[in-house]
Design an enzyme around this catalytic site. Structure first.
Site, mmCIF file in Angstrom:
data_model
loop_
_atom_site.group_PDB
_atom_site.id
_atom_site.type_symbol
_atom_site.label_atom_id
_atom_site.label_comp_id
_atom_site.label_asym_id
_atom_site.label_seq_id
_atom_site.Cartn_x
_atom_site.Cartn_y
_atom_site.Cartn_z
ATOM 1 N N GLU A 192 1.043 -1.156 0.120
ATOM 2 C CA GLU A 192 -0.056 -0.224 -0.126
ATOM 3 C C GLU A 192 0.857 1.451 0.091
ATOM 4 O O GLU A 192 0.302 2.053 -0.436
ATOM 5 C CB GLU A 192 -0.794 0.110 1.170
ATOM 6 C CG GLU A 192 -2.077 -0.755 0.736
ATOM 7 C CD GLU A 192 -3.165 -0.552 -0.410
ATOM 8 O OE1 GLU A 192 -3.354 0.440 -0.471
ATOM 9 O OE2 GLU A 192 -3.839 -1.672 -0.358
ATOM 10 N N SER A 465 -54.123 -22.185 37.484
ATOM 11 C CA SER A 465 -53.871 -22.256 38.730
ATOM 12 C C SER A 465 -52.782 -21.944 39.850
ATOM 13 O O SER A 465 -52.020 -22.315 40.700
ATOM 14 C CB SER A 465 -53.747 -24.040 38.859
ATOM 15 O OG SER A 465 -55.741 -24.462 38.435
#
Length: 772
Positions: A192, A465
């Protein structure tokens, strides 16, 4: 002609001395303004660079981890669940354990190369473990595979289960320059910006080459940017290709190099560069890219893998190794050639690396959490102490209570059952530890990965319940009036309110059973005796019990409350049953253990908080009754999945017209709550036993469980009770059962069988004395 020319000369315009001075002054003024404007603009750019580049330079999402798995000899853990834990933590099976994060599995034996990890209370080094399981789903041996020494306790690195992202979903794993392999740095510079260490932000030869290439092509084809310029573009500027942007980029690159060293710039670049797109998440930096492409830490990558990452800088989409492997291979080899040409790699190293495969994992680690319902609970927990901006930008490390093997079992059980039932049937599951209220699993619906409506936390449904234990606990707190053997009337009852509306509760089997013992009424979930009992102890007293358990009830209560005509979420039900399972201690449910900064500073630690809200005696009696629910009551079908020796305690729940199916149950170490229903509140045709309990049983059958055998409190004694009369009995009496009673609260009367037995005993003693 000459005269005519001379006559014409005075008519020619001549430059006025005054006009020339004006133009020069104007030019100087414009030049001065341009210089001043340029200086001001440069000063502004300089301030921006310094202000935005100092200190923490990125918004880093919080990283969320499951609870670490603790291994020790004798631990209840099966090889199958151990495999689930290893895979959840990203461990890979291999032929050897050379690399951290790998394991070898042979039957009941494992060799595991753990990864070093730093927790909120200390660090764990990397080790190669020898783990052998016994036939009883326990860890039989745990030792160091290198030297054979036994280890008393090892904590594995936890599974990374989620990130908490900002609105702009950029993600990265920050790395320091000294954590980056040197070949990768050399490859990056070689391909690069090979003059990176010599230039001061811009490269004039590079600009010249790019300019010539652009002129020849008649368009922008080559950038000529240095690493510093690329960093400036990525960090400060847009991707538009204009002359103004290029000028800004060059100026800012020079300014950046005036303030910061090459090492600082290179480290920033390694963390900022864009390397992949994962759905709506942008993958930045080599640290995260290493995980995304290879599922390995950056410092463990081979030379060819490092070269591939560097090659992707030029075009992550164009050279995507999953979509375009041949392009990626050519690009990787170009990087290796550049390294060889510039002396960063030998010819032999480059040749070997070029022959190797790309090594990219087939499927990248998911950026989205696999446990959206659990993460919903975590975020709600954290919002009490942290701002949203802190969670999405500070890079916090969040350690949760999620147990991957428990979560896996809950998901499999729910998904399997929901698929079998009517279309539209949904469900939710929450699992906690009994001892400390840690949430091990949350499932918010049949679509396990859907991050939408979380039924486990937000679905408010009638609980039926499941409310009954509160009624019976209220009675058992009055030991002089009620015990487990107390007889309750199961005869018709009709209630009328002030408006004249009549309510006649009925048992599920549509029968009345005369007088039934209290424990039996609870075990078989009879409605009528429950209503009669609740009215006798008082609605306000029952409501107070519900609140102490951790539930919420309205200020105005009606008798229908006694049969569960109140809406709770599965999470609220879990809070209530956690208090029962823990022996009367109210423990806030915890989904988070600790929060740390990226520098491992502990910000928050959430210790265990408990408060006793019920005396141990009544709670012990209630839990005995809930064990009878499983042994011979409505939940006796659990024997299909779990052995009776586990002594599970639990309660089924069914609402009117079978719109909701519930089951809440616990073993010695684990509590689970399951709800099944429809989002539109339609009928599902399932009771608590035929619906939610089936999921609970299949889930718990996959997990190693501890039997529920609580130690009786000092004031509790066991007594033989006649189920027909509720009086004291003896073991030889026909209808006798042995029940726990709080001291000095047993019935005063004695069963007739005991009196008859006493007369027979006296007669037998007289005969013995006679013959002697």
């Amino acid at each position: 002609m000459a005269k005519r020319r001379r006559k014409q000369q005075p008519n020619r315009k001549r430059n006025s001395p005054r006009g020339g001075r004006f133009l020069r002054r104007l030019f100087l003024l414009l030049l001065l303004l341009l210089v001043a404007g340029g200086a001001a603009y440069t000063y502004w750019l300089n301030r921006r660079i310094v202000n935005e580049f100092e200190g923490k330079r990125w918004a880093i999402p919080a990283r969320v981890f499951a609870r670490p798995l603790e291994l020790y000899p004798g631990e209840r853990l099966s090889p199958e669940n151990f495999l689930v834990e290893l895979r959840a933590a990203g461990y890979r099976q291999s032929a050897s354990v050379e690399q951290p994060g790998s394991y070898v599995h042979q039957g009941e034996t494992f060799r595991v190369h753990t990864r070093a990890f730093r927790f909120w209370d200390g660090g764990e080094p990397a080790r190669i473990l020898h783990v052998r399981f016994g036939g009883d789903d326990r860890v039989a041996e745990l030792g160091n595979a290198r030297d054979g020494t036994a280890l008393p306790l090892v904590r594995l690195d936890p599974a990374h289960i989620a990130n908490i992202y900002p609105a702009r979903r950029e993600d990265r794993i920050l790395i320091r320059l000294d954590q980056v392999p040197q070949p990768l740095v050399e490859a990056l510079i070689a391909i690069e910006d090979h003059r990176f260490l010599q230039h001061h932000g811009i490269s004039l030869p590079g600009i010249a080459r790019a300019l010539i290439a652009d002129i020849r092509a008649g368009r922008w084809v080559q950038g000529g940017s240095t690493l510093t310029q690329q960093l400036v573009k990525n960090y400060f500027l847009s991707n538009e290709r204009t002359l103004w942007r290029k000028l800004n980029e060059a100026l800012m690159a020079i300014l950046l190099e005036l303030h910061y060293s090459k090492r600082e710039i290179l480290q920033a670049y390694l963390n900022e560069v864009y390397l992949a797109q994962d759905g709506n998440r942008a993958v930045h930096g080599f640290g995260l890219a290493s995980r995304y492409y290879f599922d390995q830490p950056l410092d463990q990558l081979a030379l060819e893998q490092q070269a591939l990452l560097v090659g992707l800088v030029k075009g992550p989409s164009y050279y995507n190794p999953r979509r375009h492997p041949e392009r990626a291979r050519v690009r990787r080899n170009r990087v290796l050639d550049a390294m060889r040409e510039q002396g960063f790699a030998s010819s032999a190293e480059a040749r070997r690396a070029k022959r190797r495969p790309l090594g990219v994992v087939h499927r990248p680690p998911s950026s989205n959490t696999a446990f959206p319902a659990f993460m919903d609970l975590v975020k709600r927990h954290l919002r009490r102490d942290y701002r949203y901006e802190d969670l999405t930008s500070e890079g916090l490390l969040i350690f949760t209570t999620l147990a991957p093997s428990v979560q896996h079992a809950a998901e499999q059980a729910l998904a399997k059952r929901v698929r079998r039932w009517l279309p539209g049937t949904e469900g939710a599951v929450i699992v906690t530890t009994v001892e400390d209220g840690e949430v091990e699993a949350v499932v918010g619906g049949g679509d396990l990965r859907y991050a939408g409506f979380n039924r486990a936390l937000d679905a408010r449904r009638q609980i039926g319940s499941l409310i009954k234990p509160a009624v019976y606990l209220t009675a058992l707190e009055r030991p002089q009036r009620f015990g487990l053997g107390s007889l309750l009337p199961d005869t018709p009852v009709t209630l009328q309110n002030a408006n004249g509306q009549v309510w006649t509760p009925r048992n599920y089997d549509r029968k009345h059973h005369g007088k039934v013992p209290l424990w039996s009424a609870l075990a078989h979930s009879y409605n009528v005796p429950t209503v009669r009992l609740g009215l006798e102890v008082g609605l306000r007293a029952v409501a107070d019990t519900i609140r102490r358990l951790g539930g919420r009830v309205p200020d105005t209560v009606y008798p229908s409350l006694l049969l569960g005509a109140v809406q709770f979420t599965p999470l609220e039900v879990t809070r209530m049953y956690e208090t029962i399972a823990s022996g009367g201690f109210r423990t806030p449910l915890r989904a988070v253990r600790a929060v740390m900064t990226p520098d491992y500073e502990v910000l928050s630690h959430y210790p265990l908080e408990v408060a006793r809200v019920f005396d141990p005696g009544p709670i012990y009696l209630l839990r005995y009754g809930l064990q009878e629910v499983v042994q011979q009551g409505t939940a006796r079908g659990l024997s299909r999945w779990l052995p009776s020796k586990l002594y599970v305690a639990g309660k089924t729940g069914t609402t009117d017209d079978t719109r909701d199916s519930w089951f809440a149950g616990f073993t010695g170490q684990r509590l689970g709550v399951v709800w099944v229903g429809r989002d539109d509140n339609g009928r599902i045709g399932l009771t608590g036993a035929s619906g939610a309990m089936q999921i609970w049983g299949e889930m718990m059958a996959q997990l190693p469980l501890q039997a529920f055998e609580p130690t009786p409190p000092q004031r509790v004694r066991r007594r033989w009770i006649d189920t027909q009369t509720g009086a004291l009995a003896a073991a030889y009496c026909e209808h006798a059962v042995e029940l726990p009673y709080i001291r000095d609260s047993a019935p005063d009367g004695t069963s007739g069988c005991v009196r008859s037995a006493s007369e027979v005993d006296r007669a037998m003693n007289w005969v013995k004395r006679l013959f002697n």
